[in-house]
Design an enzyme around this catalytic site. Sequence first.
Site, PDB file in Angstrom:
ATOM      1  N   GLU A 215     -22.039 -20.520  48.858  1.00 22.10           N
ATOM      2  CA  GLU A 215     -22.198 -20.584  50.257  1.00 22.10           C
ATOM      3  C   GLU A 215     -23.933 -20.436  50.393  1.00 22.10           C
ATOM      4  OE1 GLU A 215     -19.490 -18.035  52.461  1.00 22.10           O
ATOM      5  OE2 GLU A 215     -20.658 -18.253  54.291  1.00 22.10           O
ATOM      6  N   LYS A 335     -19.108  -6.387  53.198  1.00 24.23           N
ATOM      7  CA  LYS A 335     -19.555  -7.227  54.228  1.00 24.23           C
ATOM      8  C   LYS A 335     -18.242  -6.689  55.184  1.00 24.23           C
ATOM      9  CE  LYS A 335     -19.790 -11.649  56.621  1.00 24.23           C
ATOM     10  NZ  LYS A 335     -20.199 -12.981  56.393  1.00 24.23           N
ATOM     11  N   GLU A 339     -17.843 -11.827  60.798  1.00 22.48           N
ATOM     12  CA  GLU A 339     -17.332 -13.194  60.456  1.00 22.48           C
ATOM     13  C   GLU A 339     -16.261 -13.181  59.740  1.00 22.48           C
ATOM     14  OE1 GLU A 339     -20.944 -14.943  58.465  1.00 22.48           O
ATOM     15  OE2 GLU A 339     -21.862 -15.144  60.609  1.00 22.48           O
ATOM     16  N   ARG A 384     -25.845 -10.360  71.181  1.00 21.77           N
ATOM     17  CA  ARG A 384     -25.572 -10.342  69.578  1.00 21.77           C
ATOM     18  C   ARG A 384     -26.561  -9.429  68.708  1.00 21.77           C
ATOM     19  NH1 ARG A 384     -24.738 -15.308  65.361  1.00 21.77           N
ATOM     20  NH2 ARG A 384     -25.685 -14.219  63.563  1.00 21.77           N
ATOM     21  N   LYS A 408     -30.393  -6.870  57.486  1.00 16.28           N
ATOM     22  CA  LYS A 408     -31.307  -8.312  57.352  1.00 16.28           C
ATOM     23  C   LYS A 408     -32.417  -7.970  58.172  1.00 16.28           C
ATOM     24  CE  LYS A 408     -27.623 -11.703  57.142  1.00 16.28           C
ATOM     25  NZ  LYS A 408     -26.815 -12.906  57.496  1.00 16.28           N
ATOM     26  N   ASP A 413     -30.318 -13.500  62.525  1.00 18.00           N
ATOM     27  CA  ASP A 413     -29.792 -14.071  61.227  1.00 18.00           C
ATOM     28  C   ASP A 413     -30.764 -14.955  60.427  1.00 18.00           C
ATOM     29  OD1 ASP A 413     -28.175 -14.728  59.014  1.00 18.00           O
ATOM     30  OD2 ASP A 413     -26.792 -15.808  60.222  1.00 18.00           O
ATOM     31  N   GLU A 435     -32.284  -6.677  53.521  1.00 21.70           N
ATOM     32  CA  GLU A 435     -32.016  -7.929  52.835  1.00 21.70           C
ATOM     33  C   GLU A 435     -32.743  -9.185  53.448  1.00 21.70           C
ATOM     34  OE1 GLU A 435     -27.462  -8.380  53.034  1.00 21.70           O
ATOM     35  OE2 GLU A 435     -27.995 -10.324  53.734  1.00 21.70           O
ATOM     36  N   GLU A 441     -31.571 -21.037  54.471  1.00 24.15           N
ATOM     37  CA  GLU A 441     -30.395 -21.434  55.186  1.00 24.15           C
ATOM     38  C   GLU A 441     -30.816 -21.912  56.513  1.00 24.15           C
ATOM     39  OE1 GLU A 441     -27.470 -18.534  56.079  1.00 24.15           O
ATOM     40  OE2 GLU A 441     -26.405 -19.702  57.532  1.00 24.15           O
ATOM     41  N   HIS A 569     -32.080 -19.987  66.645  1.00 27.11           N
ATOM     42  CA  HIS A 569     -30.692 -20.596  66.461  1.00 27.11           C
ATOM     43  C   HIS A 569     -30.329 -21.723  67.562  1.00 27.11           C
ATOM     44  CE1 HIS A 569     -26.418 -19.983  65.913  1.00 27.11           C
ATOM     45  NE2 HIS A 569     -26.471 -18.889  65.463  1.00 27.11           N
TER      46      HIS A 569
HETATM   47  C1  GCV Z   1     -22.162 -15.279  53.513  1.00 29.38           C
HETATM   48  C2  GCV Z   1     -24.735 -16.047  58.151  1.00 29.38           C
HETATM   49  C3  GCV Z   1     -24.511 -17.540  57.372  1.00 29.38           C
HETATM   50  C4  GCV Z   1     -23.147 -17.161  56.503  1.00 29.38           C
HETATM   51  C5  GCV Z   1     -23.316 -15.683  55.606  1.00 29.38           C
HETATM   52  C6  GCV Z   1     -23.429 -14.619  56.786  1.00 29.38           C
HETATM   53  C7  GCV Z   1     -23.860 -13.338  56.109  1.00 29.38           C
HETATM   54  O1  GCV Z   1     -23.816 -16.362  59.343  1.00 29.38           O
HETATM   55  O2  GCV Z   1     -24.124 -18.624  57.830  1.00 29.38           O
HETATM   56  O3  GCV Z   1     -22.962 -18.272  55.676  1.00 29.38           O
HETATM   57  O4  GCV Z   1     -22.123 -15.300  55.043  1.00 29.38           O
HETATM   58  O5  GCV Z   1     -24.823 -14.863  57.498  1.00 29.38           O
HETATM   59  O6  GCV Z   1     -24.994 -12.974  55.892  1.00 29.38           O
HETATM   60  O7  GCV Z   1     -22.747 -12.613  55.835  1.00 29.38           O
END
Ligand code: GCV
Length: 751
Positions: A215, A335, A339, A384, A408, A413, A435, A441, A569
């Site tokens: 991913e 996690k 999500e 958010r 993070k 994100d 993190e 990404e 974003h």
């Molecule tokens: C692994 C973002 C990414 C997801 C990722 C998520 C996370 O939303 O798009 O792919 O999932 O972060 O850090 O858990």
Amino acid sequence: MNLLLIHFAMRASAWSDVSAALRRDSLADDRPNLLRVGCAKPSRRKAAPTIAGIVCGLLLLVWPVALHAEDGYRLWLRYERIGDEKLLAAYLPALGQIVLSTPAGTDSATLAAARTELAAGLDGMLGLKAVVIVVAGAPASAVGEEGYSLQTTPRDGRRTIVISASRDIGVLYGAFALLRLIQTGEPVDKLNLTSVPKIQRRMLDHWDNLNGFIERGYAGFSLWQWFQLPEYRDPRYRDYARAMASIGLNGTVLTNVNANALVLTPAYLEKVAALAEEFRPYGIRVYLTARFSAPIEIGGLKTADPLDPAVAAWWRKKADEIYSYVPDFGGFVVKANSEGQPGPHEYGRTHAEGANMLADALEPHGGILMWRAFVYAADNETDRVNQAYKQFTVLDGQFRDNVVVQIKNGPLDFMPREPFHPLFGAMPHTRLALELQITQEYLGLSVHLAYLGPLWQEVLDSDTFAQGPGSTVARVIDGRLYERDLSVIAGVANTGSDRNWTGHPLAQANWYTFGRLAWDNTLSAEVVAREWTQMTFGRAPATVATVAKILLGSRETVVNYSMPLGLHHIMAEGHHYGPGPWVHHERPDWSSSYYHQADEIGLGANRGAKGSNATGTYAKELAARWDDIETCPENLLLWFHHVPWDHRMKSGRILWDELCLRYQQGVDEVRTIQRDWDSLAGKIDAERYAHVQALLRRQESDACDWREACLLYFQTFAKRPLPAGVEAPAHDLAYYEAVKLRYVPGHPGDY
Ligand code: GCV
């Protein structure tokens, strides 16, 4: 020699056994020639002699051996022969012998790795058959568990370099440090230095699925060949471990945080144990992601309620089982309730209750639990960027000692630019981990060049003011601010099965820099960029200056052509490659307008005290500065403020014009990078040169797309012309809105 080459052409070989490869130094140099004359890439499988192989070998009989190319496999551990006679003359006498000194004084797999590395490096760079001996020395208390000292000293009448440490792993780190000094042309004849990591757990988090897909992975498929494990151990596992140890990383989370409970079953634990065994000599512990609902999915329980005694007992037994396979298992990353991942909220329990139950299962074995603070939900009315703050600050002080809340770098994100996450300044009674995302990404995947050192340095240097001025994120996470005994930093890996590990040849610098900053979070991105360049492209001053310049400006360039002035974003949906300011999703928080808030008045989110009050999640010193549109730094302006289109910026221009010119500046900067890169023709190997050059061409075209798509879209609100100096768009807005990319790497939805 040529017979050997023919043999090599026939033998698609274990190139990845680096020590062996380095012993075959001449082959290492010649191999790329095979590629240049059109042979198939060598695979790691043993192959029968092929006609093509023989033809290639024969061709080499007449091919001038002057050509030299690189496929990037060797990363920064190239150990090329030093051509500078003066340097050689300085190094050779200083390296009469090397002593590895530890309290035990006996050889081990780790010391063997150090000896092999030194032998390969010194032979490769200096043509020196190093004399390396192991001795029992006094415990080096000043260097702690993993640090080392390097000293030049006479011994038995010979100039000697002593690498001493309290544990063998410190010696291995010291060996890599010594080799790094030589690779970067530093003197070693008067060494007297010690180095101790500032953070204890320095981890790479792999978002790798058990089916091999990564991913957000843009460099091929997973390095872990689960199906072939545990019987077959790809030699590349060792090379991975070497690379990790060379930059001081000591942990690897093998699996995706969007977790699969199967990895916790015996069939997979056997495989995990095999990987752990490969990594152990290099000081790398393995960690796994724990799916919160595992007791139901693989345990046959009806619930995963953390306060249910049967659930806690199941996890305790599971932890015991894992440690029976991997005695030095590091722990879990979780996690939860984010999500779609299961978590304690399903049972009306808090994050702390969920984390503590798992932490208790690990505690008897010394394991730790990293609980992620990346939480947000569609049905949550809170902005958010404030949601994690709201959920976690109330839990401060409730987590067990072996829990680390992993945060993070920013509250959204991994955007090209965000303010630091407010939780770093708001949980004084909890162990906090940082993190970072090494994989790009939101910064062009492995297609665009974005050196992330400056981004990470910006975060580490950010002052939370939690304990007054100087309470930087660096000091929060390394434990200095609150005198913590457990510190963690994690980087989401950018590695994969691509021959060069990271897809973009220059993205190797991000892996390297993450490790170096994890070891010493006070290093500057500039120093590390230069160091990496010297090790990866050689020490020629003009080359180093050019590559370092390219690297150091590249993140800001990406910011400029994609999300300048605090925008965030607004990328394309799902795969996150390219622009998508128009993206409209049924979830507001996955829609671009939620973030840019463009309207006829202006642009930007309203997060000041009169808006969602994100500014209020920071210390008052910052809140005051960021709340005021006049004192808010312009690089975060649209993050915190809805700014009128005709707002006067520091340049004297109105916002609309400034925005347009920033996008243009980003494009112009890519073109400058292209020119700078072109100037390296003939100065670096042709293979990496051409690869980067091609990717930069794509980046330039993508940067134009970003500029045109975003400006055309925002223009529908701003209703103003493009200012002078901005190139006319090649297409209309409808064209960009219609672009639908398929099979973009790393995007989980497209497979
Ligand atoms: C692994 C973002 C990414 C997801 C990722 C998520 C996370 O939303 O798009 O792919 O999932 O972060 O850090 O858990």
